[in-house]
Design an enzyme around this catalytic site. Structure first.
Site, mmCIF file in Angstrom:
data_model
loop_
_atom_site.group_PDB
_atom_site.id
_atom_site.type_symbol
_atom_site.label_atom_id
_atom_site.label_comp_id
_atom_site.label_asym_id
_atom_site.label_seq_id
_atom_site.Cartn_x
_atom_site.Cartn_y
_atom_site.Cartn_z
ATOM 1 N N LYS A 1 0.834 -1.210 0.000
ATOM 2 C CA LYS A 1 0.000 0.000 0.000
ATOM 3 C C LYS A 1 0.864 1.254 0.000
ATOM 4 O O LYS A 1 0.619 2.175 -0.781
ATOM 5 C CB LYS A 1 -0.938 -0.039 1.213
ATOM 6 N N SER A 2 1.882 1.290 0.863
ATOM 7 C CA SER A 2 2.732 2.487 0.942
ATOM 8 C C SER A 2 3.414 2.757 -0.401
ATOM 9 O O SER A 2 3.455 3.899 -0.872
ATOM 10 C CB SER A 2 3.820 2.288 2.001
ATOM 11 N N ARG B 1 2.884 5.900 -3.289
ATOM 12 C CA ARG B 1 4.036 6.708 -3.702
ATOM 13 C C ARG B 1 4.274 6.607 -5.208
ATOM 14 O O ARG B 1 4.667 7.584 -5.845
ATOM 15 C CB ARG B 1 5.282 6.282 -2.919
ATOM 16 N N GLY C 1 -5.228 7.823 5.425
ATOM 17 C CA GLY C 1 -4.311 8.827 5.968
ATOM 18 C C GLY C 1 -3.107 9.019 5.071
ATOM 19 O O GLY C 1 -2.644 10.142 4.858
ATOM 20 N N ASP D 1 1.772 -0.990 11.925
ATOM 21 C CA ASP D 1 0.438 -1.453 11.508
ATOM 22 C C ASP D 1 0.172 -2.898 11.918
ATOM 23 O O ASP D 1 -0.932 -3.408 11.708
ATOM 24 C CB ASP D 1 0.299 -1.333 9.984
ATOM 25 N N LYS E 1 -4.558 5.927 14.690
ATOM 26 C CA LYS E 1 -4.634 5.260 13.377
ATOM 27 C C LYS E 1 -6.095 5.276 12.896
ATOM 28 O O LYS E 1 -6.869 6.092 13.353
ATOM 29 C CB LYS E 1 -4.075 3.839 13.494
ATOM 30 N N ARG F 1 -6.554 1.998 17.979
ATOM 31 C CA ARG F 1 -6.314 0.556 17.860
ATOM 32 C C ARG F 1 -6.006 -0.096 19.201
ATOM 33 O O ARG F 1 -6.323 -1.267 19.397
ATOM 34 C CB ARG F 1 -5.168 0.289 16.869
HETATM 35 C C1 S3P Z 1 2.476 4.767 6.158
HETATM 36 C C2 S3P Z 1 3.054 5.098 7.358
HETATM 37 C C3 S3P Z 1 2.493 4.684 8.659
HETATM 38 C C4 S3P Z 1 1.495 3.559 8.536
HETATM 39 C C5 S3P Z 1 0.554 3.754 7.389
HETATM 40 C C6 S3P Z 1 1.292 3.896 6.078
HETATM 41 C C7 S3P Z 1 3.087 5.279 4.923
HETATM 42 O O1 S3P Z 1 1.872 5.801 9.256
HETATM 43 O O2 S3P Z 1 0.761 3.417 9.740
HETATM 44 O O3 S3P Z 1 -0.339 2.648 7.272
HETATM 45 O O4 S3P Z 1 2.767 4.774 3.832
HETATM 46 O O5 S3P Z 1 3.892 6.215 5.010
HETATM 47 P P1 S3P Z 1 2.744 6.875 10.075
HETATM 48 O O6 S3P Z 1 3.868 7.233 9.214
HETATM 49 O O7 S3P Z 1 1.907 8.055 10.352
HETATM 50 O O8 S3P Z 1 3.143 6.134 11.325
#
Ligand code: S3P
Length: 417
Positions: free
Chosen positions: A3-4, A8, A76, A299, A326, A330
């Site tokens: 996902k991250s 990006r 987020g 996570d 989150k 959680r």
């Molecule tokens: C993420 C960073 C994390 C993670 C989120 C994805 C990212 O959050 O909890 O699911 O893709 O940069 P934080 O950076 O706010 O801890």
């Protein structure tokens, strides 16, 4: 797809001039919302279905003011990263999200962006938030929270800001933005000094399109690996998983608990470490999880808590105050869900203790998912190995990060539906 990395790939592709090709994209709701937002900011984004699977084509360049508010649903990551990029590109946009996202702190992103010269009409640091058109300048920013989202928002804003943007992080958070910026030809420098990791980027600078193969998501794989680790007789291999050390704290912890986990076929893929993960059921013991490991498994605490319930002895998890902000609180959701299934827990503002039941978890609970995909998936996994079935009130959020979750569990023989 991770996902991250998927978020990006879309965002950097939308900023870069030329055609970026991405394979392995996570087609979950969160990522699709980011794609939709980037289209309204002027990027051309198409999905083509080929014999080898879906291929995403992103043509970026100059951004424009979107006609409507950008809606990020539950995400987020999408919201915070695009907010940084929007501020840096000097366009005006309004950001909004669902009930869960509207309750999450946005000041952690708007504050540094304001220091760079961005102008917000923020409703107390929460969505909906409008950013006005303005020119940014670089800042030197020590990250007050270990958050890759905040780091990434500032770096993406820095691409459009005048001067050298410098970020210092005391505890390293996931570094996909830094790695991918390099792949897009950015001039970005990462050093480790006394105060921690320092990331520096000169602006304004432009990116060049590239080709990216996105590996599988270790945070999604964690549910399958946990399911096998606690289910007697199970053995599975999860192929093509991203194993960047800043993401694998869960696997390190599970190994310390006695899980039989092996990385196989380790390789590199588009600048990231990738491997196949083999796991089989074994008896597990409770552990103390070092607070310093939190960022690399942030996570995974909900699913680790489920594994801890099946282990013998106590598992103690300090330094996890970020869990409170989150997709849901959680820490509270884990405790409520475990209690509903006959597991004893104890907690403070930033810690959680779980008294493991050595393989004998009653189950039978009805769990509130609180609009949180990871809470929903964690308690379904608990139901697999518990004495009685577990019900969750709403599984729709699972599609934000792992649309194939239920089908995958069913393919292993799980009775879920
Ligand atoms: C993420 C960073 C994390 C993670 C989120 C994805 C990212 O959050 O909890 O699911 O893709 O940069 P934080 O950076 O706010 O801890």
């Amino acid at each position: 797809g991770d996902k991250s990395v998927s978020h990006r790939a879309l965002i950097l592709g939308a900023l870069a001039s030329g055609e970026t090709i991405a394979t392995g994209m996570l087609e979950g709701h969160d990522v699709l919302r980011t794609a939709a937002a980037l289209r309204s900011l002027g990027a051309e984004i198409e999905r083509h279905l080929t014999d080898a699977g879906p291929v995403w084509r992103i043509v970026g360049g100059r951004w424009r003011d979107p006609e409507c508010a950008l809606y990020f649903g539950n995400s987020g990551t999408g919201c915070r990263l695009v907010m940084g990029a929007v501020a840096g590109q000097g366009v005006a946009a309004t950001f909004d999200g669902d009930q869960s996202l509207r309750a999450r702190p946005m000041g952690r992103v708007t504050k540094p962006l304001e220091l760079m010269g961005a102008k917000f009409n923020a409703r107390g640091g929460a969505l909906p938030i409008a950013v006005a058109r303005s020119a940014l300048h670089a800042i030197d920013y020590p990250l007050p929270v270990a958050s890759a989202q905040v780091k990434s928002a500032v770096l993406l804003a820095g691409l459009g800001a005048k001067g050298a943007t410098r970020i210092t992080e005391a505890a390293p958070s996931r570094d996909h933005t830094e790695r991918m910026l390099k792949a897009f030809g950015a001039d970005i420098r990462v050093k480790t000094g006394q105060a921690g990791r320092v990331i520096e980027l000169d602006g304004p600078q432009s990116l060049s399109a590239t080709t990216i193969a996105i590996a599988g998501d270790p945070s999604s794989a964690a549910f399958l690996v946990a399911a096998a680790a606690i289910t007697p007789g199970a053995e599975i291999i999860v192929r093509n998983v991203l194993v960047n050390p800043l993401r694998t704290g869960f696997y390190v912890t599970l190994t310390e608990m006695g899980a039989a986990i092996d990385y196989e076929n380790a390789r590199e893929c588009s600048g990231e470490a990738v491997a196949d993960i083999r796991v089989r059921h074994s008896s597990l013991k409770g552990v103390n999880v070092p607070a310093a490991r939190a960022a690399s498994m942030i996570d995974e605490y909900p699913i680790l808590s489920v594994v801890a319930a099946f282990a013998a002895g106590e598992t103690y998890m300090p330094g996890i105050e970020e869990l409170r902000v989150k997709e849901s609180d959680r820490l509270a959701a884990i405790e409520a869900g475990l209690k509903a299934n006959g597991v004893v827990t104890d907690s403070g503002a930033d810690w959680l203790r779980i008294i493991g039941r050595d393989g004998d978890v009653r189950g039978g609970g009805h769990v509130a998912a609180n609009f949180d995909h990871r809470i929903a998936m964690s308690f379904l996994v608990l139901g697999l190995a518990a004495d009685n079935p577990v019900a969750i009130d709403d599984g729709s959020m699972i599609a934000t990060s792992f649309p194939g979750f239920v089908a995958t569990l069913q393919s292993f023989g799980a009775d879920v539906g």
